[in-house]
Design an enzyme around this catalytic site. Structure first.
Site, PDB file in Angstrom:
ATOM      1  CG  ASN A 154      90.287  67.231 -54.875  1.00 57.98           C
ATOM      2  OD1 ASN A 154      89.918  66.475 -55.778  1.00 57.98           O
ATOM      3  ND2 ASN A 154      91.227  66.903 -53.997  1.00 57.98           N
ATOM      4  CB  ILE A 158      99.873  63.675 -49.905  1.00 59.83           C
ATOM      5  CG1 ILE A 158     100.995  63.771 -50.954  1.00 59.83           C
ATOM      6  CG2 ILE A 158     100.104  64.657 -48.765  1.00 59.83           C
ATOM      7  CD1 ILE A 158     102.370  63.425 -50.480  1.00 59.83           C
ATOM      8  N   GLY A 159      97.369  61.955 -48.900  1.00 61.35           N
ATOM      9  CA  GLY A 159      96.231  61.849 -47.991  1.00 61.35           C
ATOM     10  C   GLY A 159      95.799  63.193 -47.436  1.00 61.35           C
ATOM     11  CE  LYS A 214      93.199  68.902 -59.809  1.00 56.94           C
ATOM     12  NZ  LYS A 214      94.329  69.237 -58.940  1.00 56.94           N
ATOM     13  CB  THR A 244     104.552  66.155 -61.198  1.00 59.01           C
ATOM     14  OG1 THR A 244     103.354  65.608 -60.634  1.00 59.01           O
ATOM     15  CG2 THR A 244     105.705  65.247 -60.851  1.00 59.01           C
ATOM     16  CG  ASN A 265      92.221  71.756 -54.186  1.00 59.40           C
ATOM     17  OD1 ASN A 265      91.938  70.909 -53.354  1.00 59.40           O
ATOM     18  ND2 ASN A 265      92.235  71.496 -55.480  1.00 59.40           N
ATOM     19  CB  ILE A 307      92.738  64.931 -65.313  1.00 59.73           C
ATOM     20  CG1 ILE A 307      94.196  64.634 -65.646  1.00 59.73           C
ATOM     21  CG2 ILE A 307      91.849  64.878 -66.515  1.00 59.73           C
ATOM     22  CD1 ILE A 307      94.437  63.247 -66.266  1.00 59.73           C
ATOM     23  CG  ASN A 308      93.039  65.208 -58.607  1.00 62.55           C
ATOM     24  OD1 ASN A 308      94.150  64.792 -58.281  1.00 62.55           O
ATOM     25  ND2 ASN A 308      92.306  65.965 -57.826  1.00 62.55           N
ATOM     26  CB  CYS A 357      87.571  63.512 -51.647  1.00 64.76           C
ATOM     27  SG  CYS A 357      88.344  64.994 -52.127  1.00 64.76           S
TER      28      CYS A 357
HETATM   29  C1  FMN Z   1     102.104  65.385 -54.203  1.00 68.02           C
HETATM   30  C2  FMN Z   1     100.812  65.760 -54.853  1.00 68.02           C
HETATM   31  C3  FMN Z   1      99.769  66.284 -54.065  1.00 68.02           C
HETATM   32  C4  FMN Z   1      98.559  66.653 -54.634  1.00 68.02           C
HETATM   33  N1  FMN Z   1      97.564  67.176 -53.867  1.00 68.02           N
HETATM   34  C5  FMN Z   1      96.398  67.592 -54.428  1.00 68.02           C
HETATM   35  C6  FMN Z   1      95.377  68.208 -53.636  1.00 68.02           C
HETATM   36  O1  FMN Z   1      95.517  68.420 -52.435  1.00 68.02           O
HETATM   37  N2  FMN Z   1      94.213  68.571 -54.269  1.00 68.02           N
HETATM   38  C7  FMN Z   1      94.021  68.377 -55.619  1.00 68.02           C
HETATM   39  O2  FMN Z   1      92.961  68.720 -56.138  1.00 68.02           O
HETATM   40  N3  FMN Z   1      94.998  67.820 -56.388  1.00 68.02           N
HETATM   41  C8  FMN Z   1      96.155  67.419 -55.830  1.00 68.02           C
HETATM   42  N4  FMN Z   1      97.143  66.866 -56.617  1.00 68.02           N
HETATM   43  C9  FMN Z   1      96.912  66.702 -58.061  1.00 68.02           C
HETATM   44  C10 FMN Z   1      97.576  67.819 -58.872  1.00 68.02           C
HETATM   45  O3  FMN Z   1      97.049  69.079 -58.524  1.00 68.02           O
HETATM   46  C11 FMN Z   1      97.380  67.577 -60.385  1.00 68.02           C
HETATM   47  O4  FMN Z   1      96.004  67.535 -60.689  1.00 68.02           O
HETATM   48  C12 FMN Z   1      98.025  66.276 -60.839  1.00 68.02           C
HETATM   49  O5  FMN Z   1      99.238  66.044 -60.170  1.00 68.02           O
HETATM   50  C13 FMN Z   1      98.276  66.234 -62.352  1.00 68.02           C
HETATM   51  O6  FMN Z   1      99.146  67.261 -62.760  1.00 68.02           O
HETATM   52  P1  FMN Z   1     100.750  67.064 -62.940  1.00 68.02           P
HETATM   53  O7  FMN Z   1     100.930  65.838 -63.775  1.00 68.02           O
HETATM   54  O8  FMN Z   1     101.206  68.329 -63.596  1.00 68.02           O
HETATM   55  O9  FMN Z   1     101.306  66.901 -61.568  1.00 68.02           O
HETATM   56  C14 FMN Z   1      98.371  66.480 -56.050  1.00 68.02           C
HETATM   57  C15 FMN Z   1      99.409  65.979 -56.828  1.00 68.02           C
HETATM   58  C16 FMN Z   1     100.616  65.616 -56.252  1.00 68.02           C
HETATM   59  C17 FMN Z   1     101.720  65.079 -57.124  1.00 68.02           C
END
Ligand code: FMN
Length: 307
Positions: free
Chosen positions: A131, A75-76, A169, A270, A103, A195-196, A134
């Site tokens: 977070n 997504i960026g 995080k 997700t 966040n 985890i991220n 980055c």
């Molecule tokens: C579409 C998308 C956008 C995300 N954006 C962020 C974000 O802005 N900041 C962040 O710390 N993590 C972000 N994440 C990571 C999630 O918060 C999470 O750590 C990661 O998806 C693992 O959990 P899950 O398997 O339950 O999705 C994003 C994940 C997804 C799928």
């Protein structure tokens, strides 16, 4: 039954959640997008989309690719920026019973500090999630969270800038996550979430090119759950801070595994894209399990699978 958990016991303000189910950043917008679908105030906490100083449009499309048991995203950090967040979102959050955690994300240590100062004392914001997945622009683009020194530097800068509880995080894209966890704990984190996403990619074999516009992205979803669980288990052995488990949690049993591994709370990411009610279903499932097992408080569940 008492499902409450305290995620910032060492912080003056504290971060008391009515229950351990949170939403994961970037998968639940600002909470407002989901509030008409179910009573989101029943959740333990809402974590909003990663916020930067300036608004961002994000990366080139395509930015989402499904994989076996998972999702790749790049997504960026598309977001509205901190000024609009304070003006448009915080006043709504201030009326909610559920605590909202912002966040934050930056390209330099100063970005993180400046965001923390700006968000300090804003009504409707209960804590910050930092977070550190980055790229550190001044250090050639390696993730802040990939090495202990820069992870500690970000944490210390945010700690100095705010009295809000801070949850750092962690990224799984590092050699030794335990070392990073110790470093951020020593630098003043109140809690650690992990985890991220894991770095990944996919290729369109007919076009002979990467499927994501930015070539690589972050892998999330059920595919990463065993990795995330092992990391939570490992980090729980080295730091004495509340942990928030995240990664591939789609049902109550997954959440219970993370809690038994040592997490005080969990985040649902997700899974909300498949079932927007997933966080609430998971909460109800945890309650049912605890009732069946005759448990009365979260302390009877947290860390119980640890050896
Ligand atoms: C579409 C998308 C956008 C995300 N954006 C962020 C974000 O802005 N900041 C962040 O710390 N993590 C972000 N994440 C990571 C999630 O918060 C999470 O750590 C990661 O998806 C693992 O959990 P899950 O398997 O339950 O999705 C994003 C994940 C997804 C799928």
């Amino acid at each position: 039954m008492n499902l409450s958990v305290q995620l910032a016991p060492k912080n003056e303000r504290g971060l008391l959640l009515a229950n351990p189910v949170m939403t994961a950043s970037g998968t639940f917008g600002y909470g407002t997008e989901y509030s008409h679908l179910f009573n989101i105030e029943k959740l333990g906490s809402i974590v909003c989309k990663g916020t930067t100083i300036e608004p961002r449009d994000g990366n080139a499309q395509p930015r989402l690719v499904e994989t076996a048991g998972g999702l790749l995203n790049s997504i960026g950090l598309q977001n509205i920026g901190v000024t609009a967040l304070i003006r448009e979102k915080a006043p709504i959050w201030a009326k909610w019973r559920v605590p909202v955690i912002v966040n934050i994300t930056g390209e330099t240590i100063d970005d993180y500090a400046s965001l923390a100062i700006t968000l300090d004392g804003v009504a409707g914001i209960s804590a910050l999630e930092v977070n550190i997945s980055c790229p550190n622009v001044k250090a050639g683009g390696a993730e802040f969270g990939a090495n202990a020194e820069s992870a500690a530097e970000v944490t210390a800068a945010v700690r100095k800038a705010t009295s809000l509880p801070i949850m750092v995080k962690l990224t799984p894209n590092t050699g030794d996550i335990a070392e990073i966890a110790i470093a951020v704990a020593e630098a003043g984190a109140d809690a650690i979430s992990l985890i991220n996403t894991l770095k990944g990619m996919a290729i369109d074999i007919n076009k002979r090119q990467p499927l994501l516009g930015s070539v690589t992205g972050g892998l999330s979803g059920p595919a990463i759950k065993p990795v995330a669980l092992a990391m939570v288990y490992e980090v729980a052995s080295v730091v004495d801070l509340p942990l928030v488990g995240c990664g591939g949690i789609t049902k109550a049993d997954d959440a219970i595994e993370f809690i038994m591994a040592g997490a005080s709370a969990i985040q649902v990411g997700t899974a909300s894209f498949v079932n927007p009610r997933a966080p609430l279903d998971i909460l109800e499932g945890i309650e049912k399990f605890m009732l069946e097992e005759g448990m009365e408080s979260m302390t009877e569940l947290i860390g119980t699978a640890r050896r």
